[in-house]
Design a protein around this motif. Structure first.
Motif, mmCIF file in Angstrom:
data_model
loop_
_atom_site.group_PDB
_atom_site.id
_atom_site.type_symbol
_atom_site.label_atom_id
_atom_site.label_comp_id
_atom_site.label_asym_id
_atom_site.label_seq_id
_atom_site.Cartn_x
_atom_site.Cartn_y
_atom_site.Cartn_z
ATOM 1 N N LYS A 1 46.059 49.002 19.923
ATOM 2 C CA LYS A 1 47.036 49.517 18.900
ATOM 3 C C LYS A 1 47.479 48.680 17.810
ATOM 4 N N ARG A 2 47.594 47.308 18.096
ATOM 5 C CA ARG A 2 48.173 46.365 17.021
ATOM 6 C C ARG A 2 47.204 46.278 15.876
ATOM 7 N N SER B 1 43.206 44.638 25.617
ATOM 8 C CA SER B 1 44.310 45.245 26.142
ATOM 9 C C SER B 1 44.588 46.454 25.145
ATOM 10 N N LYS B 2 45.224 47.658 25.567
ATOM 11 C CA LYS B 2 45.591 48.729 24.834
ATOM 12 C C LYS B 2 46.631 48.438 23.855
ATOM 13 N N THR B 3 47.408 47.389 24.071
ATOM 14 C CA THR B 3 48.335 46.953 22.976
ATOM 15 C C THR B 3 47.624 46.247 21.759
ATOM 16 N N ASP B 4 46.737 45.411 22.397
ATOM 17 C CA ASP B 4 45.977 44.633 21.347
ATOM 18 C C ASP B 4 45.108 45.677 20.345
ATOM 19 N N SER C 1 38.458 48.279 22.725
ATOM 20 C CA SER C 1 38.998 48.978 23.882
ATOM 21 C C SER C 1 38.432 48.667 25.132
#
Length: 458
Positions: free
Chosen positions: A444-445, A439-442, A435
């Motif tokens: 979440k993935r 990135s937030k996307t990474d 975190s």
């Protein structure tokens, strides 16, 4: 006179069959039956029941069941013992289907099941992790026939082994309320289960109740409670129990002595430990490898590696074989003393001797991480043929401490995909680190990959 001789001969035949079956000599048992028939000594239901028990125990249920057809051909009707033996064989193979089939077949033939038929059925349900079904059968027993002491013990033991310790205690109290006087065996079952689940205070309360009940604790009770005290660091109480056991004249084995000795060393009572060793030798105990491992471990934890290796020389001089625990203890001691090269050499020797080195490798990797040699720890990790969750956890934890979160994330995911459990703290540390650096996307993935891997591999 002739009838008495034949009856006596059949009895001797049955004794021979039982002895051969216990010795796993089933072919010879079959031959003995054939020879007996040739000599005019006819087998009876006991002969065939003994053979069924042998086949069920050493070959399997189907082999035991095939004997019934031979009994019928010989004009011998199966009895309740026949079917109880077959039910026991089915239980040994974890086959509730066969067990229920035998129970029903017995009733169809007009044979009334006895208490041991029900006991076996209850035991089978418990072995298969079906406590609710076992309870239903127990209820039938209470309604239809008189349960025996073994019935209650099977119920309480089965509930304990299926993680229902509170239900076992409730049943125990219910039975007491209705006039049941528990045996020492029943108390031992409950005490052992309470110890295993970490319920130390409840263990000690039940132990005191046993003392006040008129039953005298036996060697199993004392040893179980003593181990529990030492496991949960209640050294004073554990030592008192050992001394009480000793004062009552109970025979205690080398394991009890080693448990006691280990507790003395952990509590820093070095002189008492030395006195204990002297007493063991005085009464004729020769220290085994487990005893030496206890002493070597204590010296390693005290940082006295020279003393530990001197003990290793004593072990070798006495002709004892060091086991994997001996070598692992020494490797861990070298690691904690900062002697990484010495630990590496000892680990190499341990591998050459063909020992299971998994725990030793885990100690070595953890030591490398703690001295900052993470890349070398990773090399050692990749060279290992067998890994466990501790191997992964140690590296993940230390990689996170070094802020190498991506590599820690790869290892954590690899651990899950290998079907191993991970610590919640390791997962949280990795996600928290990602975190900060990703990135937030990474993130979440990655969380989705974790969930998917858990679903697919657990």
């Amino acid at each position: 006179m002739r009838r008495m001789f034949l009856r006596l001969s059949t009895k001797l035949l049955n004794i021979s069959i039982a002895s051969l079956c216990r010795a796993k000599q089933l072919e010879k048992a079959e031959a003995a039956i054939i020879d007996g028939i040739r000599l005019g000594v006819l087998p009876d239901v006991v002969t065939y029941n003994t053979l069924i028990t042998g086949y069920c125990q050493f070959i399997g249920f189907d082999a035991g069941y095939s004997i019934i057809h031979r009994m019928k051909e010989a004009g011998i009707a199966p009895d309740v013992v026949t079917y109880n033996s077959l039910m026991a064989g089915a239980t040994r193979q974890h086959s509730i289907t066969h067990c229920l089939d035998m129970f029903e077949e017995m009733r169809e033939m007009g044979i009334n099941p006895d208490v041991w038929s029900y006991n076996t059925l209850i035991h089978c349900f418990f072995k298969l992790g079906m406590p609710d079904e076992a309870y239903k059968i127990f209820h039938d027993v209470l309604l239809n026939i008189s349960p025996c002491q073994a019935t209650f013990n099977i119920m309480i033991n089965g509930l304990c082994k299926n993680g229902c310790i509170n239900n076992a205690l409730m049943l125990f109290r219910y039975l007491q309320h209705h006039g049941y006087t528990p045996e020492i065996v029943t108390y031992n079952i409950l005490i052992n289960s309470l110890c295993k689940t970490g319920m130390w205070k409840d263990t000690m309360r039940l132990f005191e109740e046993l003392r006040e009940s008129g039953h005298a604790p036996n060697a199993i009770t004392y040893t179980t409670v003593m181990k529990s005290c030492f496991r949960y660091k209640h050294f004073k109480e554990g030592l008192e129990i050992f001394l009480e056991m000793k004062s009552k004249g109970y025979a205690y084995d080398m394991f009890s002595y080693c448990t006691f000795l280990g507790a003395l060393l952990k509590s820093g009572r070095r002189q008492d430990a030395n006195n204990c060793i002297a007493h063991m030798i005085k009464i004729g105990y020769e220290l085994d490898i487990a005893s030496y491992n206890t002493l070597i471990n204590w010296h390693c934890k005290e940082g006295k590696l020279e003393n530990a290796y001197n003990l290793l020389n004593v072990v070798e001089e006495r002709g004892l074989d060091c086991d994997k625990y001996t070598h692992t203890i020494l490797i861990d001691g070298l690691c904690k003393a900062g002697n990484i090269s010495g630990a590496q050499r000892h680990l190499n020797q341990m591998q050459m001797m063909g020992f299971d080195c998994l725990v030793a490798f885990n100690c070595f990797i953890d030591a490398l991480c703690k001295v900052g040699r993470l890349d070398y720890a990773l090399q050692v990790f990749h060279s290992m043929d067998i890994k466990d969750s501790f191997t992964y956890s140690s590296l993940v934890h230390n990689l996170c401490r070094a802020r190498r979160y991506r590599l820690a994330a790869e290892l954590l995911l690899s651990c899950i995909k290998s079907g191993m459990k991970i610590l919640r703290s390791d997962q949280n540390a990795v996600v928290k680190g990602l975190s900060v650096t990703c990135s937030k996307t990474d993130v979440k993935r990655y969380k989705l990959k974790i969930r998917t891997a858990k679903l697919l591999h657990h």
